[in-house]
Design a protein around this motif. Structure first.
Motif, mmCIF file in Angstrom:
data_model
loop_
_atom_site.group_PDB
_atom_site.id
_atom_site.type_symbol
_atom_site.label_atom_id
_atom_site.label_comp_id
_atom_site.label_asym_id
_atom_site.label_seq_id
_atom_site.Cartn_x
_atom_site.Cartn_y
_atom_site.Cartn_z
ATOM 1 N N PHE C 17 58.257 40.778 47.951
ATOM 2 C CA PHE C 17 59.495 40.520 47.217
ATOM 3 C C PHE C 17 60.017 41.802 46.560
ATOM 4 C CE2 PHE C 17 58.234 36.019 47.511
ATOM 5 C CZ PHE C 17 59.424 35.534 48.019
ATOM 6 N N PHE C 19 59.664 44.758 47.775
ATOM 7 C CA PHE C 19 60.210 45.499 48.913
ATOM 8 C C PHE C 19 61.622 44.997 49.230
ATOM 9 C CE2 PHE C 19 60.113 45.915 53.700
ATOM 10 C CZ PHE C 19 60.328 47.267 53.701
ATOM 11 N N LEU C 20 61.805 43.660 49.165
ATOM 12 C CA LEU C 20 63.111 43.106 49.496
ATOM 13 C C LEU C 20 64.144 43.410 48.412
ATOM 14 C CD1 LEU C 20 62.306 39.574 50.981
ATOM 15 C CD2 LEU C 20 63.149 41.579 52.184
ATOM 16 N N TYR C 21 63.701 43.508 47.159
ATOM 17 C CA TYR C 21 64.691 43.552 46.078
ATOM 18 C C TYR C 21 64.909 44.903 45.424
ATOM 19 C CZ TYR C 21 65.810 38.806 46.681
ATOM 20 O OH TYR C 21 66.293 37.667 47.234
ATOM 21 N N ILE C 22 63.925 45.820 45.513
ATOM 22 C CA ILE C 22 64.113 47.109 44.846
ATOM 23 C C ILE C 22 65.348 47.856 45.367
ATOM 24 C CG2 ILE C 22 63.118 49.429 44.642
ATOM 25 C CD1 ILE C 22 60.483 48.091 43.956
ATOM 26 N N PRO C 23 65.575 47.911 46.684
ATOM 27 C CA PRO C 23 66.785 48.605 47.137
ATOM 28 C C PRO C 23 68.065 48.004 46.573
ATOM 29 C CG PRO C 23 65.312 48.199 48.967
ATOM 30 C CD PRO C 23 64.751 47.459 47.805
ATOM 31 N N ILE C 24 68.128 46.678 46.534
ATOM 32 C CA ILE C 24 69.335 46.033 46.026
ATOM 33 C C ILE C 24 69.516 46.356 44.538
ATOM 34 C CG2 ILE C 24 70.448 43.801 45.630
ATOM 35 C CD1 ILE C 24 69.014 42.808 48.142
ATOM 36 N N SER C 26 68.401 48.963 42.978
ATOM 37 C CA SER C 26 68.767 50.371 42.788
ATOM 38 C C SER C 26 70.266 50.571 43.012
ATOM 39 C CB SER C 26 67.941 51.266 43.715
ATOM 40 O OG SER C 26 68.468 51.244 45.022
#
Lengths: 381, 314, 280
Positions: C17, C19-24, C26
């Motif tokens: 999770f 991994f899925l959400y850190i880019p968003i 940022s």
């Protein structure tokens, strides 16, 4: 129900020196605030078929799962053959279980299912094959060895599940509602088959069931459970004839229950006056209760006699009423008799003479009900 | 309900259609059928046709396949040169192999991350489960392009990771991560992870827990039970998830274009560049057909598995 | 057996999770960054949002995308529902296999192939019958309907597969004609699935870059095409702002749906418990 099996067996639970084979010692299991199993202590002896009997939610399945190792008890311990297995994971316990759903592996054949447990023990191939064939023969499934579970009928699946749980020669076999998924005819047949297999192999069985008939047929002893507690332990005869509480009397078979108060308390008999009955019970066994205490009298429907004439003797153990309802069941008839106070009493009479002719008791006819002093049972709670 | 009364014209229309010998069923089926035939099937025939044409200058930039040489003499020219060119040129061969490699490795990585995730979601209590499933699906509903773009900011030389590591003193020089194969793997795994988790979740949810208990009861340790019971019984989910990641990853264009090195070629990117930069429509078509041949087998596997899942729903 | 999730599974879930959400996350954080250098924090600012709303190119592209997505979603929903109905309810009719294949193929077809093939079709059609003249709004919409109707079909078909057919049979038994059964019984029940299909088709169209790039002409840049051309040149803060707005819209929608589902689940659990308690 005729039960002759206990008669030709030793009864180790009566011998105070006998070592219990399975010991459940003050076991409690809680799920959050809910107490599923409440401080149960129970001894089960080698070679028994012990039935845990109770309604849904009474904790019987949880107790079984604690014994299998799927649930860790909140308190207490489980001993099998002198070894404390409480902390042992299921895959190390000398216990096998037959699941209610059978839990046959759908991607394996019958043979692979039965061999699964032996393969886990890394036995030699030759021995595995031999034992699987032997076990499949015992349950008469050897010609279905190559089938997948979905190609089998319910009864066949049940036998495969049995073979799979027995092939490891467990010290203890747990059976969760083993016959629930079968239809009535097959169930009766399978009951006797189960007993035969158990006697052949000498494995100790613990059976969980909600079906009192099944428990009566299978069990050497029955433990009746309610609200996470064991209410009574005894042979089927003891449970049926001498229930210790209203719950047990009511749960096993059907019963007429009368509230009353103790008016005479002697070591070998008691008399109970019941307003509901509008008469007095004379009961041929002693009870331990205070004088004038409120007690209940349980009277089985088949132990009541119906007649047109007033029975002989003094005034105890008889009452007059009017037939309100008759149900003809073929082998027996059920009469609902209304007493003077309005209370209904259920009476069953075997149909010894063929129906249709003769002078039968009929609707709205005044009748006398009577019973022997050995028939009613007094319970105090 | 007022909208039912509004069905008057509909009834009139069905009456007319029946008058012409068209039943309701045929009408329902034929509309999507014709649409797909025209806009999905026919285009393939055209791609196939153009892939065997020669290039020419002009619009459209390819030779007609069939010309009328004389009055009734048809001249059919099939030009296999495009395909032999693809086969002989190391650039295309490498692009193909590289695409397969990248897609394959990414698929395995997705499976390794996705399986424990799906397993964990199935084992949470039901009220939490829906929330976690939504969290898996949420990225799928937000722009794919923007999510890939986010990684640029994270991976670049003065991006999030490098800034963090340098401020902690772990490294002195920024690590080059953007425009590497690593970035492409990362992007693909990140983008396609939900496609892996969802079919796995469906398969694991259907698994009967008493089977695992039975295995344990028969002496099987949890790890072994996972491989002998759980994995075989969730195989449809595993295969479906892997194909759903592998197939689009092979033809992926955006991720290698944004995160990959300019010289690391994937077949989707080659097609794009042949088409837009070189305007070589026949070669682009040949690349497309070759890519499709590569994917026919995985697509067939996927359709079989999905058919099975659909049937087990009933 | 203890059904608690193991430490390993919990760690992997947390990692997955994150991994899925850190880019968003940022993207969102840096959209409020004062500095043009995006990843170097220079203080809070909303100036990129202001800049975004004065960027005429972005607004034009967004309007075009919105128009295409709405029209596409409606068309795809109608076609997809018809196809789903045919596949789920008409048994083994002639031509079922090719229809099923054509419906599922676009789901897995690499976008570059779909885009290329549709462009070649449009070019050929223009030469042959003069329609569609040039490429833009019409061609993009047709292309989007073609690939997104498959998603609607799958959603509708799987909803119908789990729907008890005896409901429809009961209605027919009570005298309703097939068409009436569909509008009175089937449609109201599968309406949530159809709505989900519409939203899915809308989102797919709104997000599509590759297929649009093939079938769009000069002057018909959709939002993704515009974003892609900017992003190719590197990170830019106004794209972060745009991304944040889009993410917030989607999240709000999904969370609303999530809360709604959660409530329903709770209500169902409570009902079951009450029913159980009443029986004890």
């Amino acid at each position: 129900m005729a039960n002759t099996r206990q008669d030709d067996r030793s009864e180790p639970w009566k011998d105070p020196g006998a070592m219990p084979y399975v010991r459940i010692d003050k076991v409690t299991k809680k799920f959050g605030d809910f107490v599923a199993v409440d401080d149960i202590t129970l001894n089960i002896y080698r070679g028994e078929i012990f039935c845990l009997l109770g309604g849904s939610g009474c904790g019987k399945t949880t107790l079984l799962r604690v014994m299998a190792g799927f649930e860790t008890p909140t308190a207490g311990s489980i001993w099998i053959d002198g070894v404390d297995v409480t902390a042992m994971p299921p895959y190390e316990r000398p216990v096998n279980m037959m699941f209610q759903s059978y839990a046959l592996f759908p991607h394996m054949t019958v043979e692979q299912n039965v061999a699964f447990g032996l393969r886990q023990d890394k036995l030699p191939k030759q021995e595995i094959t031999e034992r699987v064939i032997e076990m499949l023969k015992l349950v008469r499934m050897n010609q279905f060895a190559a089938r997948r579970p979905h190609q089998l009928s319910g009864g066949q699946r049940q036998r495969v599940a049995l073979a799979r749980s027995l092939v490891k020669r467990p010290k203890l076999l747990l059976l969760d509602e083993p016959l629930a998924a079968l239809d009535k005819k097959l169930r009766e047949h399978t009951q006797f088959e189960l007993i035969n297999i158990q006697e052949t192999l000498g494995v100790t069985f613990v059976v969980v069931t909600h079906d009192q008939e099944e428990a009566m047929t299978l069990a050497s002893r029955i433990g009746v459970m309610n609200h996470g507690e064991i209410v009574q332990v005894g042979t089927p005869t003891e449970i049926y004839e001498y229930p210790v509480t209203r719950f047990v009397a009511d749960f096993i078979g059907s019963v007429n229950m009368f509230e009353g108060s103790l008016i005479e308390d002697e070591p070998d008999y008691v008399r109970v006056e019941s307003a509901e009955l509008g008469g007095i019970f004379h009961v041929g066994h002693g009870v331990s209760a205070a004088p004038n205490a409120t007690v209940w009298v349980a009277l089985r429907p088949e132990k009541i006699h119906v007649s047109r004439e007033r029975p002989e003797g003094n005034g105890d153990n008889r009452v007059a009423g009017v037939v309100a309802e008759i149900a003809y069941l073929g082998d027996q008839s059920i009469y609902l008799v209304r007493l003077a106070g309005g209370r209904m009493v259920r009476v069953t009479q075997p149909n010894i003479v063929r129906q249709g002719g003769g002078d039968r008791i009929t609707w709205e006819e005044p009748v006398w009900l009577s019973w022997d002093s050995s028939s009613p049972v007094v319970v105090t709670q | 309900m007022a909208w039912i009364r509004a069905l008057g014209p509909y009834r009139w229309a069905t009456g007319r259609l029946r008058g012409w010998g068209v039943t309701g069923r045929t009408a329902v089926t034929s509309v999507p059928y014709l649409w797909l035939l025209l806009f999905f099937f026919v285009p393939f025939l055209i791609v196939l046709k153009i892939s065997v044409s020669g290039i020419r200058l002009g619009m459209p930039p390819y030779d007609p396949l069939v010309t009328w040489a004389a009055a009734q003499v048809m001249d059919l020219r099939i030009n296999m040169a495009n395909y032999s060119f693809l086969w002989e040129d190391a650039l295309y061969r490498n692009a193909y192999l590289n695409s397969l490699l990248v897609a394959g490795v990414s698929t395995v990585l997705c499976l390794l991350i996705g399986y424990p995730m799906a397993y964990g979601i199935v084992r949470t209590k039901p009220s939490m489960r829906n929330l976690l499933l939504l969290l898996v699906m949420l990225p799928f509903w937000t722009s794919f392009l923007l999510r890939v773009y986010a990684w640029i900011g994270i991976l670049k030389n003065n991006g999030l990771i490098n800034n963090l590591l340098m401020s902690m003193g772990v490294i002195d020089e920024p690590i080059v991560m953007l425009q590497t194969n690593f970035a492409v793997y990362l992007g693909i795994v990140y983008s396609y992870l939900p496609f892996m988790v969802l079919p796995l979740y469906t398969a694991i949810e259907k698994l009967d827990l008493s089977l695992l208990e039975a295995a344990s009861d028969l002496g099987c340790r949890p790890t072994k039970a996972f491989f002998t019971i759980t994995v075989p019984l969730t195989m449809t989910g595993i295969v479906a998830g892997c194909m759903l990641v592998f197939i689009p990853a092979v033809g992926e264009f955006v991720i290698p274009a944004l995160l990959g090195a300019p010289d690391s070629l994937m077949i989707g990117r080659v097609l794009w560049e042949e088409f837009f930069n070189n305007r070589d429509w026949p070669i682009a078509s040949a690349v497309a057909i070759a890519m499709l041949l590569l994917l026919v087998f995985p697509i067939m596997i996927l359709q079989r598995v999905q058919g099975k899942q659909m049937e087990s729903h009933r | 057996m203890n059904q608690r999730r193991s430490f390993f599974v919990l760690t992997m879930m947390a990692f997955g999770f994150a991994f899925l959400y850190i880019p968003i996350l940022s993207l969102i954080v840096y959209s409020f960054n004062e500095s043009r250098l995006v990843t170097v924090w220079a203080g809070f600012s909303t100036k990129w949002y202001v800049a975004l709303f004065h960027n005429e190119a972005v607004l034009t592209a967004a309007r075009l995308s919105l128009k295409i997505a709405t029209l596409n979603a409606t068309g795809a929903t109608i076609l997809g529902t018809l196809a789903g109905l045919a596949l789920a309810r008409f048994g083994r009719f002639r031509g079922r296999a090719p229809l099923s294949a054509m419906v599922t193929a676009p789901l897995v077809m690499p976008e570059v192939i779909t885009g290329l093939s549709l462009l070649l079709l449009f070019v050929a059609m223009e030469q042959a019958i003069g329609w569609p003249a040039g490429r833009g709004f019409t061609t993009i919409t047709i292309a989007h309907i073609t690939f997104s109707m498959s998603y609607v079909t799958v959603v509708v078909q799987s909803r119908l597969a789990t729907l008890d057919e005896s409901l429809e049979e009961a209605a027919m038994d009570l005298g309703a004609r097939p068409a009436k059964v569909f509008f009175l019984i089937t449609l109201p029940i599968i309406l949530p699935a159809i709505l989900a299909g519409w939203l899915l088709a809308f989102t797919l169209s709104w997000d599509d870059l590759v297929i649009s790039s093939f079938v769009s002409g000069p002057g018909s840049s959709t939002l993704p095409i515009l974003i892609f051309s900017k992003v190719r040149l590197g990170v830019s803060p106004d794209i972060n702002a745009l991304a944040t707005i889009l993410v917030l819209i989607v999240t709000t929608g999904i969370i609303t749906a999530g809360i709604f589902m959660q409530r329903q689940q709770k209500r169902r659990e409570r009902d079951v418990q009450q029913a159980l308690a009443a029986n004890l």
